[in-house]
Design a protein around this motif. Structure first.
Motif, PDB file in Angstrom:
ATOM      1  N   LYS A 196      13.045  -2.414  17.706  1.00 15.89           N
ATOM      2  CA  LYS A 196      14.004  -1.997  18.736  1.00 15.89           C
ATOM      3  C   LYS A 196      15.385  -2.571  18.458  1.00 15.89           C
ATOM      4  O   LYS A 196      16.414  -1.906  18.648  1.00 15.89           O
ATOM      5  CB  LYS A 196      13.517  -2.431  20.123  1.00 15.89           C
ATOM      6  N   THR A 197      15.440  -3.813  17.944  1.00 14.37           N
ATOM      7  CA  THR A 197      16.727  -4.424  17.578  1.00 14.37           C
ATOM      8  C   THR A 197      17.399  -3.608  16.481  1.00 14.37           C
ATOM      9  O   THR A 197      18.601  -3.317  16.538  1.00 14.37           O
ATOM     10  CB  THR A 197      16.514  -5.876  17.111  1.00 14.37           C
ATOM     11  N   GLU A 234       7.435  -5.235  17.328  1.00 13.91           N
ATOM     12  CA  GLU A 234       7.996  -4.082  18.058  1.00 13.91           C
ATOM     13  C   GLU A 234       9.443  -4.384  18.466  1.00 13.91           C
ATOM     14  O   GLU A 234      10.343  -3.554  18.311  1.00 13.91           O
ATOM     15  CB  GLU A 234       7.154  -3.790  19.301  1.00 13.91           C
ATOM     16  N   TYR A 274      16.900  -0.418  15.937  1.00 13.83           N
ATOM     17  CA  TYR A 274      17.352   0.838  16.568  1.00 13.83           C
ATOM     18  C   TYR A 274      18.733   0.646  17.203  1.00 13.83           C
ATOM     19  O   TYR A 274      19.596   1.512  17.141  1.00 13.83           O
ATOM     20  CB  TYR A 274      16.356   1.284  17.620  1.00 13.83           C
ATOM     21  N   HIS A 275      18.932  -0.516  17.832  1.00 12.94           N
ATOM     22  CA  HIS A 275      20.247  -0.794  18.446  1.00 12.94           C
ATOM     23  C   HIS A 275      21.319  -0.960  17.379  1.00 12.94           C
ATOM     24  O   HIS A 275      22.425  -0.441  17.503  1.00 12.94           O
ATOM     25  CB  HIS A 275      20.158  -2.031  19.345  1.00 12.94           C
ATOM     26  N   ILE A 280       6.167   2.798  18.904  1.00 10.62           N
ATOM     27  CA  ILE A 280       6.417   1.915  17.753  1.00 10.62           C
ATOM     28  C   ILE A 280       5.129   1.238  17.320  1.00 10.62           C
ATOM     29  O   ILE A 280       4.755   1.256  16.152  1.00 10.62           O
ATOM     30  CB  ILE A 280       7.491   0.854  18.101  1.00 10.62           C
ATOM     31  N   TYR A 306       7.007  -1.902  11.677  1.00 14.03           N
ATOM     32  CA  TYR A 306       6.644  -0.679  12.398  1.00 14.03           C
ATOM     33  C   TYR A 306       5.125  -0.463  12.408  1.00 14.03           C
ATOM     34  O   TYR A 306       4.416  -0.883  11.493  1.00 14.03           O
ATOM     35  CB  TYR A 306       7.316   0.542  11.759  1.00 14.03           C
ATOM     36  N   ALA A 318      11.334   4.210  23.859  1.00 12.64           N
ATOM     37  CA  ALA A 318      11.848   2.918  23.376  1.00 12.64           C
ATOM     38  C   ALA A 318      13.047   2.421  24.182  1.00 12.64           C
ATOM     39  O   ALA A 318      13.277   1.216  24.256  1.00 12.64           O
ATOM     40  CB  ALA A 318      12.262   3.032  21.906  1.00 12.64           C
ATOM     41  N   PHE A 319      13.803   3.322  24.815  1.00 15.31           N
ATOM     42  CA  PHE A 319      15.065   2.903  25.435  1.00 15.31           C
ATOM     43  C   PHE A 319      15.044   2.897  26.961  1.00 15.31           C
ATOM     44  O   PHE A 319      15.909   2.309  27.593  1.00 15.31           O
ATOM     45  CB  PHE A 319      16.206   3.818  24.960  1.00 15.31           C
TER      46      PHE A 319
END
Ligand SMILES: CC(C)CCOP(=O)(O)OP(=O)(O)O
Length: 347
Positions: free
Chosen positions: A294-295, A290, A297-298, A254, A282, A240-241
């Motif tokens: 991710k946003t 997706e 997750y940040h 994801i 998810y 993801a990163f």
């Protein structure tokens, strides 16, 4: 001195020759032979070869000698290493189909290559069978031959058990975050990754040099399985990163509803509102959804948490390595070199 990728890859042409010679003995038609060689080169070459090179490095350390790349001893250790790279290729070709992945090592996944499609399934089987053809040709006289065959068979089955659990925990048509847990994640990563990626290379080298005592095999398990867990958590984080250009593959976890390290850590940190965002976005084949995950997750600062978690796991591994009993020929450096290959990796 650890071997280099260039030195390790210098052995590959001899392996392709061995396998094509066998196919010619079968009188395999030229079109099929050409296809098999293309599949070998496309799928077994181009990775980091951490697994394969670890067989050479471990053998060199246990024999207490620098294996010269043009020596027969280097060739035989590298040959065992390439058998693990063939196992890796078998798993990756298959896994990319199961995960509907798009790229692998900077190229389209094999099943997406022109005219390949589901022939890739048979190609995966041939990559696996090549392992045993090479083992029989080069190691049948060794007293550890059957131990090596059984090691490959058991580790392959363990990996398939991990892959089955990974797939059943991530059904693409039913998202249920309550189905995830760190216990499930731990089982999945140990069985689908740690055994073949970390235990197998060292155990194979121990058999090759005649130091595969029960104690040395158990010590290897005790350190390399946790190292494999760390490696898979890295892979989940990078999925993801990481920059896909650097990683060589586009992350799919994801959208694939995977029980990954990231989603399990997120589930421990989210408030009810953030959990709702996960539940709504998810595990769906939707790039916008997706991106929302991710946003989140940040917002949860998972990258920062991952760095702190990585340092703790590596410190724990180093403590385990410091305690290695070298009385039966095993060496701490075997594990130090392996850890160095993956610590803070970006791909
Ligand atoms: C995460 C793992 C199970 C699959 C990828 O393994 P890897 O990063 O060693 O891949 P390469 O063989 O391409 O270097």
């Amino acid at each position: 001195m650890p071997t280099t990728l260039k030195e390790f890859e210098s052995v590959w042409p001899r392996i392709v020759d061995d396998l094509t010679t066998l196919c010619k003995q079968y009188k395999l038609p030229q079109q099929s032979l050409d296809w098999f060689v293309k599949s070998l080169n496309y799928n077994a070459v181009g990775g980091k070869c951490n697994r394969g090179m670890s067989v050479v490095d471990t053998s060199s350390l246990l024999l207490n000698k620098n294996l010269l790349p043009d020596s027969e001893e280097y060739f035989r250790a590298a040959l065992l290493g390439w058998m693990i790279e063939l196992l890796q290729a078998f798993f990756l070709v298959s896994d990319d189909i199961m995960d509907s992945s798009k790229t692998r090592r900077g190229s389209p996944c094999w099943y997406l290559a022109p005219n390949v499609g589901m022939i890739a399934i048979n190609d995966a089987f041939m990559l696996e069978s090549s392992i045993y053809a090479l083992l029989k040709k080069h190691f049948r006289q060794e007293k550890s031959y059957i131990d090596m065959v059984e090691l490959f068979h058991e580790v392959t089955f363990q990996t398939e058990c991990g892959q089955l659990c990974d797939l059943l925990t991530a059904p693409e048509d039913h998202v249920d975050l309550d189905n995830f847990s760190l216990d499930k994640f731990t089982f999945i990563v140990i069985y689908k990754t740690a055994f073949y990626s970390f235990y197998l290379p060292v155990a194979l080298a121990l058999h090759y040099v005649g130091a595969a005592t029960p104690k040395n095999l158990q010590t290897s398990l005790d350190i390399l399985i946790p190292m494999g867990e760390y490696f898979q958590a890295q892979d989940d984080f990078l999925d993801a990163f990481a920059d896909p250009e650097v990683l060589g593959k586009i992350g799919t976890d994801i959208q694939d509803n995977k029980c990954s390290w990231l989603v399990n850590q997120a589930l421990k940190k989210v408030n009810p509102e953030q959990r709702k965002i996960l539940e709504e976005n998810y595990g769906q084949k939707d790039a916008e959804k997706e991106a929302k995950v991710k946003t989140l997750y940040h917002e949860l600062k998972l990258a920062e948490f991952y760095s702190q978690w990585e340092e703790e796991r590596v410190a724990d591994l180093r403590t385990k390595i410091d305690r290695v009993d070298e009385s039966e020929g095993l060496k701490k450096e075997v594990f130090e070199i392996f850890l160095k290959k993956i610590y803070k990796r970006s791909k």
